[in-house]
Design an enzyme around this catalytic site. Structure first.
Site, PDB file in Angstrom:
ATOM      1  N   HIS A 217     -13.175   6.937  -6.969  1.00 55.08           N
ATOM      2  CA  HIS A 217     -12.022   6.057  -6.793  1.00 55.08           C
ATOM      3  C   HIS A 217     -10.903   6.376  -7.783  1.00 55.08           C
ATOM      4  O   HIS A 217      -9.867   5.720  -7.778  1.00 55.08           O
ATOM      5  CB  HIS A 217     -12.445   4.599  -6.917  1.00 55.08           C
ATOM      6  CG  HIS A 217     -13.339   4.162  -5.793  1.00 55.08           C
ATOM      7  ND1 HIS A 217     -14.706   4.303  -5.843  1.00 55.08           N
ATOM      8  CD2 HIS A 217     -13.055   3.633  -4.580  1.00 55.08           C
ATOM      9  CE1 HIS A 217     -15.223   3.860  -4.707  1.00 55.08           C
ATOM     10  NE2 HIS A 217     -14.252   3.455  -3.934  1.00 55.08           N
TER      11      HIS A 217
ATOM     12  N   GLU B 102     -17.098  13.334   8.746  1.00 49.83           N
ATOM     13  CA  GLU B 102     -16.704  12.073   9.385  1.00 49.83           C
ATOM     14  C   GLU B 102     -15.230  12.010   9.772  1.00 49.83           C
ATOM     15  O   GLU B 102     -14.605  10.942   9.741  1.00 49.83           O
ATOM     16  CB  GLU B 102     -17.058  10.874   8.481  1.00 49.83           C
ATOM     17  CG  GLU B 102     -18.531  10.813   8.118  1.00 49.83           C
ATOM     18  CD  GLU B 102     -18.876   9.632   7.216  1.00 49.83           C
ATOM     19  OE1 GLU B 102     -18.071   8.697   7.120  1.00 49.83           O
ATOM     20  OE2 GLU B 102     -19.963   9.659   6.614  1.00 49.83           O
TER      21      GLU B 102
ATOM     22  N   LYS C  52       0.837  -1.204   0.000  1.00 52.06           N
ATOM     23  CA  LYS C  52       0.000   0.000   0.000  1.00 52.06           C
ATOM     24  C   LYS C  52       0.878   1.262   0.000  1.00 52.06           C
ATOM     25  O   LYS C  52       0.675   2.179  -0.807  1.00 52.06           O
ATOM     26  CB  LYS C  52      -0.907   0.000   1.234  1.00 52.06           C
ATOM     27  CG  LYS C  52      -1.658   1.305   1.468  1.00 52.06           C
ATOM     28  CD  LYS C  52      -2.404   1.282   2.796  1.00 52.06           C
ATOM     29  CE  LYS C  52      -3.037   2.621   3.115  1.00 52.06           C
ATOM     30  NZ  LYS C  52      -4.113   2.992   2.173  1.00 52.06           N
TER      31      LYS C  52
ATOM     32  N   CYS D  52      -6.866  -0.860   1.952  1.00 52.96           N
ATOM     33  CA  CYS D  52      -6.888  -1.944   2.927  1.00 52.96           C
ATOM     34  C   CYS D  52      -7.858  -1.587   4.046  1.00 52.96           C
ATOM     35  O   CYS D  52      -7.941  -0.430   4.456  1.00 52.96           O
ATOM     36  CB  CYS D  52      -5.499  -2.174   3.524  1.00 52.96           C
ATOM     37  SG  CYS D  52      -4.252  -2.613   2.304  1.00 52.96           S
TER      38      CYS D  52
ATOM     39  N   TRP E 167     -18.773  -6.629   6.494  1.00 50.34           N
ATOM     40  CA  TRP E 167     -17.413  -6.098   6.521  1.00 50.34           C
ATOM     41  C   TRP E 167     -16.735  -6.317   7.869  1.00 50.34           C
ATOM     42  O   TRP E 167     -15.759  -5.641   8.200  1.00 50.34           O
ATOM     43  CB  TRP E 167     -17.430  -4.621   6.142  1.00 50.34           C
ATOM     44  CG  TRP E 167     -17.835  -4.429   4.705  1.00 50.34           C
ATOM     45  CD1 TRP E 167     -18.124  -5.395   3.792  1.00 50.34           C
ATOM     46  CD2 TRP E 167     -17.996  -3.194   4.009  1.00 50.34           C
ATOM     47  NE1 TRP E 167     -18.455  -4.848   2.575  1.00 50.34           N
ATOM     48  CE2 TRP E 167     -18.384  -3.502   2.679  1.00 50.34           C
ATOM     49  CE3 TRP E 167     -17.839  -1.862   4.366  1.00 50.34           C
ATOM     50  CZ2 TRP E 167     -18.634  -2.512   1.724  1.00 50.34           C
ATOM     51  CZ3 TRP E 167     -18.082  -0.879   3.421  1.00 50.34           C
ATOM     52  CH2 TRP E 167     -18.465  -1.209   2.116  1.00 50.34           C
TER      53      TRP E 167
ATOM     54  N   ILE F  44     -21.906  11.638  -0.322  1.00 48.92           N
ATOM     55  CA  ILE F  44     -22.224  10.353   0.292  1.00 48.92           C
ATOM     56  C   ILE F  44     -21.822  10.301   1.765  1.00 48.92           C
ATOM     57  O   ILE F  44     -22.277   9.438   2.504  1.00 48.92           O
ATOM     58  CB  ILE F  44     -21.572   9.206  -0.509  1.00 48.92           C
ATOM     59  CG1 ILE F  44     -22.031   9.267  -1.958  1.00 48.92           C
ATOM     60  CG2 ILE F  44     -21.921   7.846   0.071  1.00 48.92           C
ATOM     61  CD1 ILE F  44     -23.541   9.273  -2.139  1.00 48.92           C
TER      62      ILE F  44
END
Length: 750
Positions: free
Chosen positions: A692, A482, A19, A514, A559, A429
């Site tokens: 994304h 958030e 990553k 991840c 999840w 969102i």
């Protein structure tokens, strides 16, 4: 005698080295050579850990920079024309353009469509094929990695995604049937297998997980010949055909076992019917006896008893690739000791396989078996698991718990009068960029370097700043950003009883993304409010409407690593009541719109259609339990992404959310074709740009997509929003994209 094997291993590294290397490469901070060096080190370490833990058949080519299906697109030369591929071996620029999109002077293009890999939270990039598609070997990856392992002293079993799975997971861009390309693609597969044989591969693994799904007779009739064609080019190499995630139907089993492949892998954890096929087999069997998708220790004594029925030599492995398991429990520092001894991560699953092998073959490892048995019994008897009040509450489910006060039409009229929103209302969102300063502040607070008071002040400042940005942009319904949340599931789990958390339990979701799933070990309840403080604070800072943001019960279930000692339905209902309590408290504190995200609803759908109705009934009810507590004046939103919804659109409508936002941008609104057949009754926000990808779309692109949507959905019921949360993006691209989005909505209003 039995042999141990892996059919795939985690590739992100014990400390998410992949990553970090990928994201540094994308930023331009490291060179391609440095990225490749990190990748080579990770591959070598993975081969070594398998060898050190007694694995006989080690896998190669299970590493990927982004996704194994994208790797296959490159290997087969199936790159769409818009990526301006020159026809040589696919380079990393083209590879990452397909994965993430590109916005350079030479190539301005969006990414390939992304969707869920079977019923997991892993995402794959969808191949795009056409009737006159050509294929040729256009990547040396499987050959290079086999040689790399060989030169490092490891004999490996290269893995290739099978042709039928590849074709059936692909989408046609011209209305043709992708499976009709089988005759064109098989010669390339034969060439790949031949080359691996020439390099010295003793085993070659062909993954065909699509075989566990409901296949029509036309596809089934192609299985035997396809496998025989592949085997015919393998020379001395043995072919291992792998299936996983479910059982294969008998008609598929008959074709596979009648073919010339040397061995067949069957998932015995999730594929209960597969156990019927292990007696008197004419193939070498690879039996998936250790759960590759969860973190609970295997009951090794029980497995040994079950394996006594298998008379011939066979292979044992995990049920599926260990891609879906965290890396190594030895790295874990956070899980309480009593719970930790119930767990096994990927490395420990290798050790379980080795204990089974040593005991069955040589009568050894008796101490390890005794320890395993004691841990299994300890978990069954633990007082941490059970809460009678929670069990009793689940028994109260009835119509009054499941249903809103009024029907949607009545609620919608009330809400329109209260909110007075314009045509094509804009919103997001939920999450906004979690930049380096946010992550650092969270880490400092956890280490005690930043007091709770200082951390909360920092979060308040970030929240206010984000509210002001949205007000300046002109977004109609805003969110608080958030910033207090590390992850949309982990945050809620941390505030719910019955969950525990890891320090190192990361699994790959896609690319460099991840996640660290919580572990549900016991009965679930909500001791205290979880989001009220931040939603209420945000609403106090603005006259605009602020949406309260929650994660839904099915997504929390899907999840997380879920307890396996009771039905998933029961756990989902427990979570639903906990979310219901939060929804009720948000409403009491003046939050008039509440979004309950359920991106994993489709993901949880069983792979066998016969099992769908039961799942859809209890999963829809779980959402309704969480949402139906509010008054008509409160608007319930939900969000779903990266899944195929056509088959379950009636169940999505049955959620009875006032507004649903869905991912549609990568597919260019193709999903909305569903609405030609099914008139979705409530309001809908089809995503107008892909979050994304770092690429910023322009206003005209979004206008075009919204116009396309308005042909299927009454504009009075259309919302305008991105296709997902903005957590992973940077601020400049986020603001630029949202500016274009708001401009698109305003143009359409005119």
């Amino acid at each position: 005698m039995i042999t141990t094997a892996t059919i795939g291993y985690p590739r992100i590294g014990p400390k998410r080295e992949l990553k970090k290397a990928l994201e540094s490469f994308w930023k331009g901070d490291v060179s391609e050579a440095e990225l490749q060096k990190t990748a080579a080190e990770l591959r070598k370490s993975v081969w070594q850990v398998q060898k050190d833990n007694g694995i006989d058949l080690i896998t190669s080519n299970d590493f990927s920079f982004y996704d194994q299906v994208l790797d296959m697109i490159c290997l087969l030369g199936a790159v769409p024309e818009r990526y301006k591929w020159n026809g040589d071996d696919v380079n990393l620029n083209t590879y990452f353009a397909m994965a993430r999109g590109s916005q350079t002077k030479d190539l301005d293009v969006g990414a390939l469509e992304m969707t869920k890999w079977f019923d997991t939270n892993y995402h794959y990039l969808v191949p795009e094929l056409k009737k006159d598609q050509n294929f040729k070997i256009s990547s040396q990856k499987p050959f290079d990695e086999f040689n790399e392992a060989k030169n490092a002293g490891f004999e490996t079993k290269p893995v290739i995604l099978g042709p039928i799975t590849f074709l059936l997971l692909a989408k046609s861009i011209d209305g043709s049937s992708t499976i009709d390309l089988l005759d064109k693609i098989l010669p390339v597969y034969k060439e790949i297998v031949k080359k691996l044989n020439e390099l010295g591969a003793k085993w070659i693994q062909i993954d065909e997980p699509i075989f566990v799904k409901d296949l029509n007779d036309g596809v089934v009739s192609k299985i035997k010949n396809t496998l025989n064609e592949i085997k015919s080019s393998a020379g001395e190499s043995k072919i291992l055909l792998t299936t996983y995630f479910e059982s294969i139907d008998k008609k598929v089993k008959d074709e596979v076992f009648a073919s010339n492949v040397d061995a067949v892998h069957l998932d015995l954890v999730r594929g209960e019917k597969n156990k019927d096929y292990i007696k008197n087999s004419n193939k070498t069997l690879s039996l998936g006896v250790v759960n590759g998708r969860n973190i609970w220790k295997s009951d090794l004594s029980k497995i040994i008893d079950e394996l006594k029925e298998v008379s011939d030599d066979f292979i044992i492995s995990s049920s599926c690739p260990l891609l879906h398991s965290p890396y190594d429990l030895d790295l874990e520092t956070k899980v309480p000791g009593e719970i930790k001894k119930w767990l096994a991560f990927a490395k420990q699953k290798l050790q379980e396989l080795n204990i089974l092998k040593e005991n069955i073959n040589h009568g050894k490892a008796k101490d390890q078996l005794s320890e395993n048995k004691a841990d299994i019994e300890d978990r069954k008897k633990s007082k941490l698991i059970h809460d009678e009040a929670v069990k009793t509450r689940v028994k109260t489910i009835n119509d009054s718990v499941l249903n809103r006060v009024s029907k949607y039409e009545e609620r919608a009229n009330i809400q329109r009068e209260i909110f007075n929103l314009p045509l094509y209302p804009t919103t997001t969102i939920g999450s906004f960029p979690q930049t380096k300063d946010v992550r650092q502040a969270r880490a400092k607070n956890r280490r005690g370097e930043l007091s709770n008071e200082e951390y909360e002040k920092f979060l308040e400042e970030k929240t206010i700043e984000t509210i002001r940005q949205q007000e300046e942009l002109g977004i109609d319904v805003i969110v608080h950003g958030e910033f207090e949340r590390n992850d949309m599931v982990e945050y809620f789990g941390e505030n719910l009883k019955g969950f525990t958390f890891t320090s190192s339990g990361f699994v790959q979701s896609y690319g460099s993304r991840c996640v660290k799933p919580p572990i549900i070990f016991g009965d679930v309840s909500r001791p205290n409010p979880m989001t009220v403080r931040w939603s209420k604070f945000a609403q106090e800072q603005t006259s605009s409407i602020v949406k309260g943001m929650l994660t839904g019960p099915i997504t929390i279930l899907q999840w997380s690593f879920v307890r396996d000692d009771q039905p998933r339905q029961t756990t989902a209902e427990q979570i639903a009541f906990a979310i219901r309590d939060e929804v009720e408290d948000l409403e009491k504190n003046g939050i008039r719109m509440i979004q309950i995200d359920e991106p994993a609803l489709r993901e949880g759908l069983p792979l066998k259609r016969d099992d769908w109705n039961q799942y859809l009934k209890w999963s829809v009810n779980a959402f309704r339990i969480s949402a139906a507590v509010v008054k008509d004046e409160t608007q319930i939103h939900t969000h779903m992404c990266y899944a195929e919804f056509e088959d379950i659109i009636e169940s999505i409508a049955a959620l009875d959310a006032d507004v649903i936002s869905i991912e549609t941008s990568r597919s260019r609104m193709e999903l909305l074709k569903t609405f030609e057949q099914f008139k979705y009754p409530n309001e809908i926000g089809p995503g107008v740009y892909d979050i994304h990808s770092p690429r910023v779309p322009n206003k005209s692109e979004m206008v075009e997509l919204i116009k396309k949507a308005s042909k299927q959905i009454d504009p009075k019921r259309l919302w305008v929003n991105p296709d997902c949360g903005l957590k992973t993006r940077g601020w400049p691209e986020t603001l630029d994209a949202l500016k274009e989005m708001v401009a698109a909505a305003k143009e359409l209003r005119g």
